[in-house]
Design a protein around this motif. Sequence first.
Motif, PDB file in Angstrom:
ATOM      1  N   LYS A  69      15.026   7.959 -11.719  1.00  0.00           N
ATOM      2  CA  LYS A  69      13.804   7.276 -11.310  1.00  0.00           C
ATOM      3  C   LYS A  69      12.925   8.197 -10.470  1.00  0.00           C
ATOM      4  O   LYS A  69      13.430   9.021  -9.695  1.00  0.00           O
ATOM      5  N   VAL A  70      11.617   8.023 -10.621  1.00  0.00           N
ATOM      6  CA  VAL A  70      10.636   8.681  -9.763  1.00  0.00           C
ATOM      7  C   VAL A  70       9.584   7.646  -9.387  1.00  0.00           C
ATOM      8  O   VAL A  70       8.979   7.018 -10.273  1.00  0.00           O
ATOM      9  N   ASP A  71       9.385   7.428  -8.085  1.00  0.00           N
ATOM     10  CA  ASP A  71       8.359   6.507  -7.582  1.00  0.00           C
ATOM     11  C   ASP A  71       7.416   7.272  -6.666  1.00  0.00           C
ATOM     12  O   ASP A  71       7.835   8.221  -5.967  1.00  0.00           O
ATOM     13  N   SER A  72       6.150   6.854  -6.654  1.00  0.00           N
ATOM     14  CA  SER A  72       5.175   7.544  -5.819  1.00  0.00           C
ATOM     15  C   SER A  72       4.128   6.572  -5.298  1.00  0.00           C
ATOM     16  O   SER A  72       3.863   5.537  -5.907  1.00  0.00           O
ATOM     17  N   VAL A  73       3.535   6.927  -4.159  1.00  0.00           N
ATOM     18  CA  VAL A  73       2.412   6.193  -3.577  1.00  0.00           C
ATOM     19  C   VAL A  73       1.378   7.230  -3.145  1.00  0.00           C
ATOM     20  O   VAL A  73       1.705   8.198  -2.425  1.00  0.00           O
ATOM     21  N   TYR A  74       0.130   7.029  -3.579  1.00  0.00           N
ATOM     22  CA  TYR A  74      -0.952   7.948  -3.219  1.00  0.00           C
ATOM     23  C   TYR A  74      -2.083   7.154  -2.591  1.00  0.00           C
ATOM     24  O   TYR A  74      -2.599   6.198  -3.180  1.00  0.00           O
ATOM     25  N   ARG A  75      -2.464   7.554  -1.372  1.00  0.00           N
ATOM     26  CA  ARG A  75      -3.509   6.870  -0.638  1.00  0.00           C
ATOM     27  C   ARG A  75      -4.851   7.550  -0.888  1.00  0.00           C
ATOM     28  O   ARG A  75      -5.007   8.758  -0.645  1.00  0.00           O
ATOM     29  N   LEU A  76      -5.824   6.755  -1.390  1.00  0.00           N
ATOM     30  CA  LEU A  76      -7.142   7.241  -1.751  1.00  0.00           C
ATOM     31  C   LEU A  76      -8.169   6.808  -0.707  1.00  0.00           C
ATOM     32  O   LEU A  76      -7.912   5.904   0.098  1.00  0.00           O
ATOM     33  N   PRO A  77      -9.349   7.409  -0.742  1.00  0.00           N
ATOM     34  CA  PRO A  77     -10.403   6.971   0.175  1.00  0.00           C
ATOM     35  C   PRO A  77     -10.851   5.539  -0.120  1.00  0.00           C
ATOM     36  O   PRO A  77     -10.500   4.954  -1.144  1.00  0.00           O
ATOM     37  N   ASP A  78     -11.644   4.985   0.791  1.00  0.00           N
ATOM     38  CA  ASP A  78     -12.253   3.664   0.644  1.00  0.00           C
ATOM     39  C   ASP A  78     -11.229   2.537   0.559  1.00  0.00           C
ATOM     40  O   ASP A  78     -11.469   1.506  -0.076  1.00  0.00           O
ATOM     41  N   GLY A  79     -10.057   2.719   1.162  1.00  0.00           N
ATOM     42  CA  GLY A  79      -9.086   1.645   1.228  1.00  0.00           C
ATOM     43  C   GLY A  79      -8.228   1.460  -0.007  1.00  0.00           C
ATOM     44  O   GLY A  79      -7.520   0.458  -0.125  1.00  0.00           O
ATOM     45  N   SER A 132      -5.083   2.451  -2.613  1.00  0.00           N
ATOM     46  CA  SER A 132      -3.790   3.139  -2.728  1.00  0.00           C
ATOM     47  C   SER A 132      -3.219   2.858  -4.111  1.00  0.00           C
ATOM     48  O   SER A 132      -3.366   1.753  -4.639  1.00  0.00           O
ATOM     49  N   VAL A 133      -2.619   3.886  -4.702  1.00  0.00           N
ATOM     50  CA  VAL A 133      -2.065   3.789  -6.053  1.00  0.00           C
ATOM     51  C   VAL A 133      -0.574   4.058  -5.981  1.00  0.00           C
ATOM     52  O   VAL A 133      -0.130   5.004  -5.316  1.00  0.00           O
ATOM     53  N   ASN A 134       0.213   3.218  -6.647  1.00  0.00           N
ATOM     54  CA  ASN A 134       1.646   3.464  -6.743  1.00  0.00           C
ATOM     55  C   ASN A 134       2.047   3.492  -8.207  1.00  0.00           C
ATOM     56  O   ASN A 134       1.466   2.784  -9.045  1.00  0.00           O
ATOM     57  N   GLY A 135       3.005   4.308  -8.522  1.00  0.00           N
ATOM     58  CA  GLY A 135       3.456   4.421  -9.902  1.00  0.00           C
ATOM     59  C   GLY A 135       4.866   4.955  -9.965  1.00  0.00           C
ATOM     60  O   GLY A 135       5.436   5.404  -8.959  1.00  0.00           O
ATOM     61  N   GLY A 136       5.444   4.896 -11.136  1.00  0.00           N
ATOM     62  CA  GLY A 136       6.799   5.391 -11.293  1.00  0.00           C
ATOM     63  C   GLY A 136       7.225   5.456 -12.741  1.00  0.00           C
ATOM     64  O   GLY A 136       6.617   4.822 -13.618  1.00  0.00           O
ATOM     65  N   VAL A 137       8.244   6.252 -12.987  1.00  0.00           N
ATOM     66  CA  VAL A 137       8.852   6.347 -14.315  1.00  0.00           C
ATOM     67  C   VAL A 137      10.354   6.174 -14.143  1.00  0.00           C
ATOM     68  O   VAL A 137      10.923   6.476 -13.093  1.00  0.00           O
ATOM     69  N   MET A 140       7.597   2.845 -17.463  1.00  0.00           N
ATOM     70  CA  MET A 140       6.682   3.319 -16.443  1.00  0.00           C
ATOM     71  C   MET A 140       5.985   2.127 -15.807  1.00  0.00           C
ATOM     72  O   MET A 140       5.874   1.059 -16.421  1.00  0.00           O
ATOM     73  N   ARG A 141       5.529   2.294 -14.574  1.00  0.00           N
ATOM     74  CA  ARG A 141       4.812   1.246 -13.872  1.00  0.00           C
ATOM     75  C   ARG A 141       3.665   1.871 -13.093  1.00  0.00           C
ATOM     76  O   ARG A 141       3.754   3.017 -12.622  1.00  0.00           O
ATOM     77  N   LEU A 142       2.594   1.099 -12.966  1.00  0.00           N
ATOM     78  CA  LEU A 142       1.408   1.576 -12.277  1.00  0.00           C
ATOM     79  C   LEU A 142       0.789   0.408 -11.523  1.00  0.00           C
ATOM     80  O   LEU A 142       0.640  -0.691 -12.074  1.00  0.00           O
ATOM     81  N   GLY A 143       0.425   0.644 -10.275  1.00  0.00           N
ATOM     82  CA  GLY A 143      -0.179  -0.407  -9.469  1.00  0.00           C
ATOM     83  C   GLY A 143      -1.264   0.147  -8.573  1.00  0.00           C
ATOM     84  O   GLY A 143      -1.282   1.335  -8.231  1.00  0.00           O
ATOM     85  N   ILE A 144      -2.202  -0.708  -8.194  1.00  0.00           N
ATOM     86  CA  ILE A 144      -3.289  -0.309  -7.315  1.00  0.00           C
ATOM     87  C   ILE A 144      -3.512  -1.408  -6.287  1.00  0.00           C
ATOM     88  O   ILE A 144      -3.410  -2.597  -6.599  1.00  0.00           O
TER      89      ILE A 144
END
Length: 767
Positions: free
Chosen positions: A436-446, A448-453, A485-489
């Motif tokens: 498994k690989v999971d990640s969270v990336y924080r973007l400008p303007d509030g 955040s994106v999370n995803g994983g495989v 895979m999963r993707l969330g915002i």
Amino acid sequence: MSKKIHSEMKLVPLAAALLVAFGSAYAQQSAEVIEMTSPDQSSATVGAGSTTGPNTARRFGQYTGLNQDSAFLLDFETIKRDEASGTWTTLTGRDLGLDTREIGFTQQKQGDWKYSIDYNEIVRNDPYVIHTGTVGLGTTNPTINLIALPTLPTGWAGTNGLVGAGLPAGHDEQLKLHRTALGMGGDKWINSELQLEVNFRTEEKKGARMFGRAAVNSSDMKFAPGSGNGSWAVLLTPEPIDSSIHTIETKLNFNRDKLAMTGGYYGSFYVNNNSTLNPNVPGTLNRGALSAGGAGCATLTTACSIQQIASSPVALPPDNQAHQIYFSGTNAYSDTTRTNFKLSYTHATQNESFAGSGLTPSTTAPASLGGTVDTTLAQVGLTMRPIKDLSLNTSLRYENRADKTPVYVYNYGVAGKSLDQTTNWPSGSQTRTTAKVDSVYRLPDGYSVNGGVEWERKETPLPLTNTAIFNNQVAFRDSLDESGMRLGIRKSMSETLNGAFGVEFKQRRGGSEWKTGSLTPSGPLVTVNPALANIVLADMYMDRDRTKVRGSLDWSATEQLSFEVSAEHGQDDYKRDFLVGANLLGIDAGARVVINDSLSLDASYKISENWSATGYMTHSENRWKVNKINIGDDTFNITDTMGFTVKGKVSGRVTLGMDLVATNDGTRFNNVVGTAATGNIAGWVGQSLPGNYLPNINYVTTKLNLFSAYEVDKKTTVRVNLAYQEFKTDDWQWGYNGVPYLYSDNTTVSNPNQTVTFLGVAFVRKF
């Protein structure tokens, strides 16, 4: 005791630590800290309660212990601290006047040593009412007695030729399970880096639970009785429970700087004092005399009678044990990088003697199963933050479960039939590898994106050629691969509104052909084309696409009012296109589509400084589309739940509140008819199939709780609770349209509607 008082008691050690940190001068200025750190902050609760009657409180008191006409309520908690040694002593008791009582004792010197002992009980009261003539219900040797027929619709009994006129009426029984558990534990800091922990727990379980047995004539049996009404019997023979589970765990913890490691042993021992169930069955039941057989049934020299089969021993869960050694740890290489790992090995065995349990195995079978399953687990993970706004979490896991149980011939039947000379199958073997690989990336303007495989490979051995798996009936595959895979915002849209949305997709595919047994029991496994054979495709082996979509919003509409709403859709599509075409049901049994939908809404409102209200609503729908060879089942389950709570203070001393929860759980059944080519019954294409219609099943529960508290003084409170619960159902599984389900001795089981009211008064004193 209230949750508030309970939480205050648990905060005492923390308050003591704060006192040391900030010094006595601060404590002198804070009366609240002095109160919480004083050893006299203990409490006791004494009260009484009453219900409208135990017969109407079967569900209300199923686990609560409040299933009697009256109840004595007693709780207490005492906390003492020895100022000289810094030793804390805690003694607690809960529900001491009920059969769900708990008591615990703990003594500790923080950072040095600790030991504890606890005892608790819980009783499960079965909500069903059993009307029977059986004597010794719930024992290992129940005696079955034929009783009078229950009241049936006019003409029904005569049409079916049932026996029961002029017999005793029987009596009502209720099953229950009583669990008692005793636990002891302790830990000791050997030095500042090394800690030893030891825990032991033993749990005993006694009583009985719903169980039944059937004696049926079968073409597979080597010596079968004759045919007719007396060629079968179905009996309610509850499983007698008298068992214990003992567990022990000892581990050594090591901590130094950023490294933490734990190594230990865990053992589990299950002991069943009941090895077999041996009912005594009469020769005549409600369909007349049972089919006769010879006296040599035990040695298989002559035919067995149905009475002999029904009276033969039924094996109950045998003694078994498991031993595990493990080693795990974490290491923080830096403030942004951390690893974790775990290694374990488990050896599980089941080796109880067949003869010692009262069973007579075949001459080719061993003295005991000799069951052995060895499991090896290895897992490693890495958590890191390579840049300021990105977090990563990766893991790799490997598990090998090896079933080493010896294989022997256990069954003898008619030559050429599927059960003849068949063996057991070491089906516990399985290998799973997961990454498994999971990640969270924080973007400008509030944003955040999370995803994983994720990827997983599962390998299971195919059944042996001569196991008791019906030939040409069930198909297997020896390997499966699943990837997804999963993707969330998530977005903070304003200071008062936040939203999130996510999707997930997984795909499972078999890495091998479908295989099943050959036409002869000893023949090899053969590759099958499911499109050409009437076989069962087990869900766990089928190709499958899994999709999930979820979203949520939380909104603070005003300072007093807030909402949160969430919705989710999940769907499993089992790939059956290879059978007979994408638009047809297919002739093979197994799942087609499984759908799960849910919607929830939560709200809270602060009415005033002293009053608040909260509420929630949930709606869920579950749908199963499954093939059953000749028809397709399309089953719906819909559950709606609503809850509402309001509470507040009428004055400085009086608190009032109300809890209301209502649930409606309904299941609807439907037949799906395809074309003649799909295996449906000829002549019924496009029509409802007779004899397969099932009515809906509904469970409706309403629970209302009114509570109040009057604070006599700072240390004394009087509480009053008034609870009402109503349960209704039209469940036809035990009876429908005035006709109860009849066991062969005219025993019936009912699931009655129930309404109960409970009134409780309690006196709480802090001291």
